[in-house]
Design an enzyme around this catalytic site. Structure first.
Site, mmCIF file in Angstrom:
data_model
loop_
_atom_site.group_PDB
_atom_site.id
_atom_site.type_symbol
_atom_site.label_atom_id
_atom_site.label_comp_id
_atom_site.label_asym_id
_atom_site.label_seq_id
_atom_site.Cartn_x
_atom_site.Cartn_y
_atom_site.Cartn_z
ATOM 1 N N THR A 151 0.853 -1.171 0.216
ATOM 2 C CA THR A 151 -0.234 0.127 0.259
ATOM 3 C C THR A 151 1.019 1.428 -0.298
ATOM 4 O OG1 THR A 151 -2.029 0.713 1.575
ATOM 5 C CG2 THR A 151 -0.393 0.345 2.595
ATOM 6 N N LYS B 7 3.734 1.291 -3.926
ATOM 7 C CA LYS B 7 3.348 0.621 -4.625
ATOM 8 C C LYS B 7 4.123 0.899 -6.229
ATOM 9 C CE LYS B 7 -0.987 0.076 -3.366
ATOM 10 N NZ LYS B 7 -2.521 0.341 -4.290
ATOM 11 N N GLY C 27 -5.776 11.946 -8.740
ATOM 12 C CA GLY C 27 -4.190 12.383 -7.764
ATOM 13 C C GLY C 27 -3.916 10.716 -9.224
ATOM 14 N N ALA C 28 -2.008 11.008 -9.293
ATOM 15 C CA ALA C 28 -1.399 10.888 -10.102
ATOM 16 C C ALA C 28 -0.284 9.053 -9.746
ATOM 17 C CB ALA C 28 -1.008 11.054 -11.032
ATOM 18 N N GLY D 292 0.537 5.522 -7.557
ATOM 19 C CA GLY D 292 0.335 3.810 -7.688
ATOM 20 C C GLY D 292 -1.257 3.606 -7.853
ATOM 21 N N ASN E 19 -4.028 15.923 -11.579
ATOM 22 C CA ASN E 19 -2.695 16.171 -10.121
ATOM 23 C C ASN E 19 -2.372 17.373 -10.346
ATOM 24 O OD1 ASN E 19 -1.707 14.004 -8.870
ATOM 25 N ND2 ASN E 19 0.337 15.380 -9.240
ATOM 26 N N ARG E 20 -1.758 17.748 -8.521
ATOM 27 C CA ARG E 20 -1.081 18.547 -8.343
ATOM 28 C C ARG E 20 0.338 19.349 -9.468
ATOM 29 N NH1 ARG E 20 -1.770 18.639 -3.370
ATOM 30 N NH2 ARG E 20 -3.809 20.028 -3.017
ATOM 31 N N THR E 21 0.600 17.954 -9.712
ATOM 32 C CA THR E 21 1.643 18.117 -10.014
ATOM 33 C C THR E 21 1.817 17.219 -11.638
ATOM 34 O OG1 THR E 21 3.035 17.985 -7.684
ATOM 35 C CG2 THR E 21 4.794 17.970 -9.891
#
Length: 269
Positions: free
Chosen positions: A60, A64, A124-125, A127, A148-150
């Site tokens: 987890t 990942k 979100g990007a 795993g 995603n933020r970045t």
């Protein structure tokens, strides 16, 4: 057989009690433990597993992708994703799999039967997002959107997706039928909401892959707006069942697994 889950932090995980419920339901004399492995100690992973004589384990947050260099092989699905949540140890060889997306989509179809035509946004990007993206790409006709933020986080993505910033996603929320948070925001003591829901369409399903707490801040916010919500419990149970099948070849008792997790969540409330 001996199994485990690795992560950091890991104290919130209900994987051990869930898998133990399955072992007991099937009359198996197996064990399953949670191992807290900080990133700075991850290079010791082979020694740790050998010392504990582990036959298979789950991975987890935040390991990942970190696990990949330690594997001897990956199945084709996991290779496409580039993230691992399940490892089978056989004759000393470490083989990586990803059951996250399969587990999530199995449950999502029950609450959103028309998944094939849904326009979906993943937030979100990491795993976990990769695992879901691969499965959702197969399940839905529309090109998946991932925010995603970045943006540099997408540099190692081989999956066909439409990428956008969180700011762009917030403005375009009204275009989506399903919005899924795959970030740790809202997990346990983390009360963050990663994206504002001001432009959310009235019927959009808002989902979170987190299952502790049962309703994360983003789900509470969506529910207060009158939107349908869906948490990560089914994904958690289904991915665990898929992992068990990979390790043993047997079908898990998902009813026993889910009931045990629900009991544990009620106690925590």
């Amino acid at each position: 057989m001996k199994f485990a889950v690795i992560g950091h932090p890991i104290k919130h995980s209900l994987s051990p009690v869930m898998h133990q419920a399955n072992f007991e339901a099937l009359g198996r004399d197996d064990s399953y433990e949670a191992l807290n492995i900080p990133p700075k100690h991850f290079h010791l992973i082979k020694e740790i597993m050998a010392e504990k004589e582990i036959d298979g384990f789950n991975i987890t947050i935040p390991h990942k992708e970190r696990i990949i260099p330690y594997l001897d092989a990956m199945d084709a699905h996991a290779k496409t994703i580039g993230a691992i949540n399940t490892v089978k140890i056989e004759d000393g060889k470490w083989i990586g799999y990803n059951t996250d997306g399969i587990g999530y989509v199995q449950g999502l179809k029950n609450v959103y039967p028309n998944l094939k035509e849904a326009r979906i946004l993943l937030i979100g990007a990491g795993g976990a997002s990769k695992g879901l993206a691969a499965a959702l790409n197969e399940a839905a006709d529309h090109t998946l959107s991932v925010a995603n933020r970045t943006m540099s986080r997408f540099d190692n993505w081989d999956l066909k997706v439409h990428t956008l910033t969180l700011e762009e996603a917030e403005k375009q929320l009204g275009d989506f039928d399903i919005v899924i948070n795959t970030t740790p925001a809202g997990m346990s003591e983390n009360q963050d909401v990663v994206i504002a829901l001001d432009h959310l369409a009235p019927d959009t399903l808002v989902s979170d892959i987190v299952y502790i707490p049962y309703k994360t801040p983003i789900l509470k916010l969506a529910e207060a707006k009158g939107n349908p919500i869906y948490n990560g419990l089914d994904m958690f149970v289904n991915q665990g069942a898929e992992s068990f099948k990979i390790w043993t070849g047997e079908t898990a008792d998902t009813k026993a697994m889910k009931n045990t997790v629900l009991q544990q969540l009620q106690r925590r409330d």
